[in-house]
Design a protein around this motif. Structure first.
Motif, mmCIF file in Angstrom:
data_model
loop_
_atom_site.group_PDB
_atom_site.id
_atom_site.type_symbol
_atom_site.label_atom_id
_atom_site.label_comp_id
_atom_site.label_asym_id
_atom_site.label_seq_id
_atom_site.Cartn_x
_atom_site.Cartn_y
_atom_site.Cartn_z
ATOM 1 N N SER A 24 -0.772 6.057 6.073
ATOM 2 C CA SER A 24 -0.362 7.460 6.127
ATOM 3 C C SER A 24 0.832 7.668 5.208
ATOM 4 C CB SER A 24 -0.011 7.862 7.561
ATOM 5 O OG SER A 24 1.037 7.062 8.063
ATOM 6 N N GLY A 25 0.996 8.898 4.751
ATOM 7 C CA GLY A 25 2.091 9.195 3.837
ATOM 8 C C GLY A 25 1.564 9.517 2.450
ATOM 9 N N ASP A 26 2.395 9.311 1.447
ATOM 10 C CA ASP A 26 2.033 9.627 0.063
ATOM 11 C C ASP A 26 1.237 8.474 -0.543
ATOM 12 O OD1 ASP A 26 5.246 11.213 -0.376
ATOM 13 O OD2 ASP A 26 3.303 12.115 0.129
ATOM 14 N N ILE A 27 -0.067 8.576 -0.437
ATOM 15 C CA ILE A 27 -0.958 7.543 -0.956
ATOM 16 C C ILE A 27 -1.464 8.010 -2.315
ATOM 17 C CG2 ILE A 27 -2.929 6.049 -0.481
ATOM 18 C CD1 ILE A 27 -0.733 6.010 1.679
ATOM 19 N N PHE A 28 -0.745 7.636 -3.362
ATOM 20 C CA PHE A 28 -1.098 8.084 -4.704
ATOM 21 C C PHE A 28 -2.234 7.255 -5.282
ATOM 22 C CE2 PHE A 28 2.196 11.092 -4.835
ATOM 23 C CZ PHE A 28 3.358 10.532 -4.343
ATOM 24 N N ASP A 71 -12.296 3.764 4.076
ATOM 25 C CA ASP A 71 -12.727 5.108 4.398
ATOM 26 C C ASP A 71 -11.750 6.038 3.701
ATOM 27 O OD1 ASP A 71 -13.616 6.827 7.470
ATOM 28 O OD2 ASP A 71 -12.999 7.620 5.537
ATOM 29 N N ASN A 72 -12.176 6.617 2.606
ATOM 30 C CA ASN A 72 -11.266 7.444 1.816
ATOM 31 C C ASN A 72 -10.738 8.643 2.595
ATOM 32 O OD1 ASN A 72 -11.294 5.900 -0.545
ATOM 33 N ND2 ASN A 72 -13.189 6.846 -1.235
ATOM 34 N N ALA A 73 -11.589 9.214 3.431
ATOM 35 C CA ALA A 73 -11.184 10.411 4.172
ATOM 36 C C ALA A 73 -10.014 10.102 5.101
ATOM 37 C CB ALA A 73 -12.360 10.971 4.945
ATOM 38 N N LYS A 74 -10.015 8.883 5.659
ATOM 39 C CA LYS A 74 -8.975 8.523 6.609
ATOM 40 C C LYS A 74 -7.944 7.584 6.006
ATOM 41 C CE LYS A 74 -11.996 8.938 10.650
ATOM 42 N NZ LYS A 74 -12.533 8.232 11.853
ATOM 43 N N THR A 75 -8.130 7.229 4.736
ATOM 44 C CA THR A 75 -7.252 6.254 4.085
ATOM 45 C C THR A 75 -7.073 5.037 4.974
ATOM 46 O OG1 THR A 75 -6.039 8.198 3.291
ATOM 47 C CG2 THR A 75 -5.224 6.075 2.617
ATOM 48 N N THR A 76 -8.195 4.502 5.406
ATOM 49 C CA THR A 76 -8.210 3.314 6.249
ATOM 50 C C THR A 76 -8.956 2.208 5.535
ATOM 51 O OG1 THR A 76 -8.178 4.665 8.264
ATOM 52 C CG2 THR A 76 -8.921 2.388 8.476
ATOM 53 N N VAL A 77 -8.398 1.035 5.595
ATOM 54 C CA VAL A 77 -9.059 -0.127 5.005
ATOM 55 C C VAL A 77 -9.471 -1.071 6.134
ATOM 56 C CG1 VAL A 77 -6.880 -1.394 4.644
ATOM 57 C CG2 VAL A 77 -8.878 -1.945 3.256
ATOM 58 N N TYR A 78 -10.643 -1.673 5.968
ATOM 59 C CA TYR A 78 -11.212 -2.562 6.967
ATOM 60 C C TYR A 78 -11.421 -3.947 6.353
ATOM 61 C CZ TYR A 78 -12.401 1.991 8.955
ATOM 62 O OH TYR A 78 -12.350 3.280 9.427
ATOM 63 N N LEU A 79 -11.395 -4.932 7.223
ATOM 64 C CA LEU A 79 -11.773 -6.280 6.824
ATOM 65 C C LEU A 79 -12.738 -6.818 7.887
ATOM 66 C CD1 LEU A 79 -11.306 -8.483 4.665
ATOM 67 C CD2 LEU A 79 -9.680 -9.530 6.259
ATOM 68 N N TYR A 93 -1.971 -9.389 7.291
ATOM 69 C CA TYR A 93 -1.162 -8.228 6.942
ATOM 70 C C TYR A 93 -1.931 -7.318 5.985
ATOM 71 C CZ TYR A 93 2.775 -11.107 8.533
ATOM 72 O OH TYR A 93 3.628 -11.895 9.262
ATOM 73 N N CYS A 94 -1.824 -6.018 6.199
ATOM 74 C CA CYS A 94 -2.375 -5.111 5.206
ATOM 75 C C CYS A 94 -1.266 -4.679 4.254
ATOM 76 C CB CYS A 94 -3.074 -3.909 5.830
ATOM 77 S SG CYS A 94 -2.045 -2.854 6.836
ATOM 78 N N ASN A 95 -1.671 -4.358 3.051
ATOM 79 C CA ASN A 95 -0.735 -4.055 1.974
ATOM 80 C C ASN A 95 -1.269 -2.895 1.148
ATOM 81 O OD1 ASN A 95 -0.384 -4.652 -1.205
ATOM 82 N ND2 ASN A 95 1.514 -5.143 -0.140
ATOM 83 N N LEU A 96 -0.365 -2.019 0.749
ATOM 84 C CA LEU A 96 -0.702 -0.946 -0.179
ATOM 85 C C LEU A 96 0.160 -1.123 -1.425
ATOM 86 C CD1 LEU A 96 -1.951 1.816 -1.000
ATOM 87 C CD2 LEU A 96 -0.011 2.893 0.151
ATOM 88 N N HIS A 97 -0.485 -1.216 -2.565
ATOM 89 C CA HIS A 97 0.216 -1.349 -3.838
ATOM 90 C C HIS A 97 -0.049 -0.107 -4.679
ATOM 91 C CE1 HIS A 97 1.963 -2.958 -7.419
ATOM 92 N NE2 HIS A 97 0.806 -3.013 -8.061
#
Length: 116
Positions: A24-28, A71-79, A93-97
């Protein structure tokens, strides 16, 4: 940016688990969402990543067993982790770069234990 991971637990060898991480937040765009894992006393290692364009990458040890998706709509990543082995035991750990800004964000880890 906040990352909330869930889905860890105890599973027997050969079993499956599905990890989720909601961002969540500013996911550019462009961005890369990834899962890392770390065993106590060892370096954190990349498990898999998926780009905002949908390209994926896996470490050799999980190829054919793990699948990363989002899931782009929810900005959720799954493994999705199948055929789990004891050596998959770690804190995940999940990571956003955000490569354009040189920013990295980490979620709290979730423990995965593979044991009989």
């Amino acid at each position: 940016v906040q990352l909330q991971a869930s889905g860890g637990g105890l599973v027997q060898p050969g079993g499956s688990l599905r990890l989720s991480c909601a961002a969540s937040g500013d996911i550019f765009i462009p961005n890369v969402l990834a899962w890392y894992r770390q065993v106590l006393g060892k370096q954190r290692e990349l498990v898999a990543h998926i780009t905002s364009g949908g390209s994926t990458h896996y470490v050799d040890s999980v190829k054919g067993r793990f699948t990363i998706s989002k899931d782009n709509a929810k900005t959720t990543v799954y493994l999705q982790m199948n055929s789990l082995k004891p050596e998959d035991t770690a804190v995940y750990y999940c990571n956003l770069h955000l490569p354009r800004y040189g920013m990295n964000y980490w979620g709290k880890g979730t423990q995965v234990t593979v044991s009989s």
